[in-house]
Design an enzyme around this catalytic site. Structure first.
Site, mmCIF file in Angstrom:
data_model
loop_
_atom_site.group_PDB
_atom_site.id
_atom_site.type_symbol
_atom_site.label_atom_id
_atom_site.label_comp_id
_atom_site.label_asym_id
_atom_site.label_seq_id
_atom_site.Cartn_x
_atom_site.Cartn_y
_atom_site.Cartn_z
ATOM 1 N N LYS A 193 45.762 57.848 28.432
ATOM 2 C CA LYS A 193 47.031 57.183 28.800
ATOM 3 C C LYS A 193 47.190 55.888 28.009
ATOM 4 C CE LYS A 193 45.041 53.668 31.311
ATOM 5 N NZ LYS A 193 45.019 52.260 30.932
ATOM 6 N N ASP A 209 43.038 54.285 38.274
ATOM 7 C CA ASP A 209 43.898 55.059 37.359
ATOM 8 C C ASP A 209 43.765 56.564 37.556
ATOM 9 O OD1 ASP A 209 44.653 52.720 36.143
ATOM 10 O OD2 ASP A 209 43.383 52.976 34.369
HETATM 11 O O1 C5P Z 1 39.548 50.850 40.038
HETATM 12 P P1 C5P Z 1 38.650 50.677 38.869
HETATM 13 O O2 C5P Z 1 37.227 51.059 39.168
HETATM 14 O O3 C5P Z 1 39.148 51.291 37.612
HETATM 15 O O4 C5P Z 1 38.633 49.106 38.582
HETATM 16 C C1 C5P Z 1 37.662 48.486 37.778
HETATM 17 C C2 C5P Z 1 37.714 46.988 38.041
HETATM 18 O O5 C5P Z 1 38.933 46.438 37.532
HETATM 19 C C3 C5P Z 1 37.691 46.601 39.500
HETATM 20 O O6 C5P Z 1 36.387 46.454 39.982
HETATM 21 C C4 C5P Z 1 38.443 45.272 39.512
HETATM 22 O O7 C5P Z 1 37.580 44.225 39.121
HETATM 23 C C5 C5P Z 1 39.452 45.445 38.396
HETATM 24 N N1 C5P Z 1 40.770 45.874 38.898
HETATM 25 C C6 C5P Z 1 41.557 44.980 39.583
HETATM 26 N N2 C5P Z 1 42.785 45.369 40.039
HETATM 27 C C7 C5P Z 1 43.244 46.614 39.800
HETATM 28 C C8 C5P Z 1 42.454 47.559 39.097
HETATM 29 C C9 C5P Z 1 41.223 47.152 38.651
HETATM 30 O O8 C5P Z 1 41.176 43.826 39.800
HETATM 31 N N3 C5P Z 1 44.441 46.954 40.230
#
Ligand code: C5P
Length: 320
Positions: free
Chosen positions: A12, A148
């Protein structure tokens, strides 16, 4: 005969990403515009009596260059394995699966490769194990794997992501096919650190961002890319450039190559340029390969309209 399921997991781009605020759980509330592109990993799923095994081939690195980041893990920390165990537990499945991942999407690059692999695993194993979970049921599991991941469960080219990014509103067609050059320098950026960098500097942001409504409107207006270029926006880009100034250099090179616009995808380090058509993208890619560092990965991509990740319908129907 053993049936092996082969599915592609597309990457993406974020054409728009605005951070609305920080949430009590530490995540950030977002408004983002996802575009599914035709750069894809390949996954195969084969039945086995018990246990989940994952084998990987990494074709994502530029030949002759060292991997900057953590590299590709085939262990329990791979999002594919996490998604497989989650579905298995949720459905009380006893049989196993042998999964093979061929990695083409640059790793930890802001292109959602790991998230797409996880979503494709949920789809593939739902089919292999005949667990008959609906798309919305799979979305609940997907959100536990990463913010995502739910986007990739939909065979849909464009969606607005809200909440952590996991609440998706699919944009109805007709929508254009966009062409891009995506450039990924060999640097590792930590997503939490980029969000922390945004938090630290947000009080000094002076630009008034475009609204996502304006960006979506420009996208709908089809081939006139100038409007869409004005709507490209990413709140995380300044933090990514502060951490990795080469991102700013790549953006400038893409604009010099007459891209209509250029932007960091997600938390970087990949940068994409918005091109008129395939031949323009080829010219831009050629110029970047000539003028840029040899370690940069340069891909020509376009909007993936659907059909790459087979096996998922929309709505609440059985996701097979
Ligand atoms: O959800 P995911 O594991 O992809 O997110 C990785 C990191 O990115 C999270 O631990 C957080 O620190 C940050 N993040 C965030 N806000 C979001 C998505 C991700 O702060 N909406």
């Amino acid at each position: 005969m053993t049936s092996v399921l082969r599915l592609q997991a597309p990457a993406k781009l974020n054409l728009y990403l605005r951070v609305i605020g920080r949430r009590p759980d530490g995540y950030h509330e977002l408004e983002t515009l996802f575009e599914r592109i035709d750069l894809a990993d390949l996954l195969t799923f084969a039945p086995q009596a018990s246990g989940i095994t994952l084998a990987c081939d990494d074709l994502s690195a530029v030949p002759g260059t060292a991997q900057a980041g953590p590299g590709l893990s085939c262990g329990e920390d791979n999002l594919v394995t996490r998604a497989a165990h989650l579905l298995r537990r949720a459905c009380g499945v006893t049989q196993g699966a042998a999964i093979h991942l061929t990695k083409r999407i640059p790793i930890a690059a802001g292109l959602g490769g790991g998230s797409s692999d996880a979503a494709t695993t949920l789809v593939g194993l739902n089919q292999l194990w005949n667990t008959r979970r609906s798309v919305s049921q799979l979305c609940e599991l997907a959100a536990q794997v990463g913010s995502d991941v739910p986007f990739f469960l939909h065979q849909h080219p464009f969606a607005i992501g809200r909440g952590r990014g996991e609440r998706c509103e699919l944009l109805p067609g007709p929508l254009p096919t966009l062409w891009h050059v995506v450039v990924t320098p060999p640097v590792h950026l930590s997503t939490p650190e980029i969000y922390a960098g945004f938090d630290e500097h947000k009080s000094v942001l002076t630009d008034v961002p475009p609204s996502i409504t304006m960006t979506v409107h420009a996208l709908r207006n089809g081939p006139a890319l100038a409007g869409l270029a004005k709507g490209l926006y990413n709140d995380l880009e300044p933090a990514a450039i502060r951490r990795c100034p080469v991102i700013g250099d790549i953006r400038a090179l893409l604009l010099e190559g007459a891209c209509q616009g250029a932007l960091t995808s997600g938390s970087g380090p990949s940068v994409f340029g918005l091109c008129q058509d395939r031949s323009h993208a080829e010219q831009v890619a050629h110029a970047i390969r000539r003028r840029g560092a040899s370690a940069w990965a340069v891909h020509i991509v376009r909007t993936e309209a659907g059909g790459v990740t087979s096996g998922v319908g929309e709505g609440d129907d059985d996701a097979r």
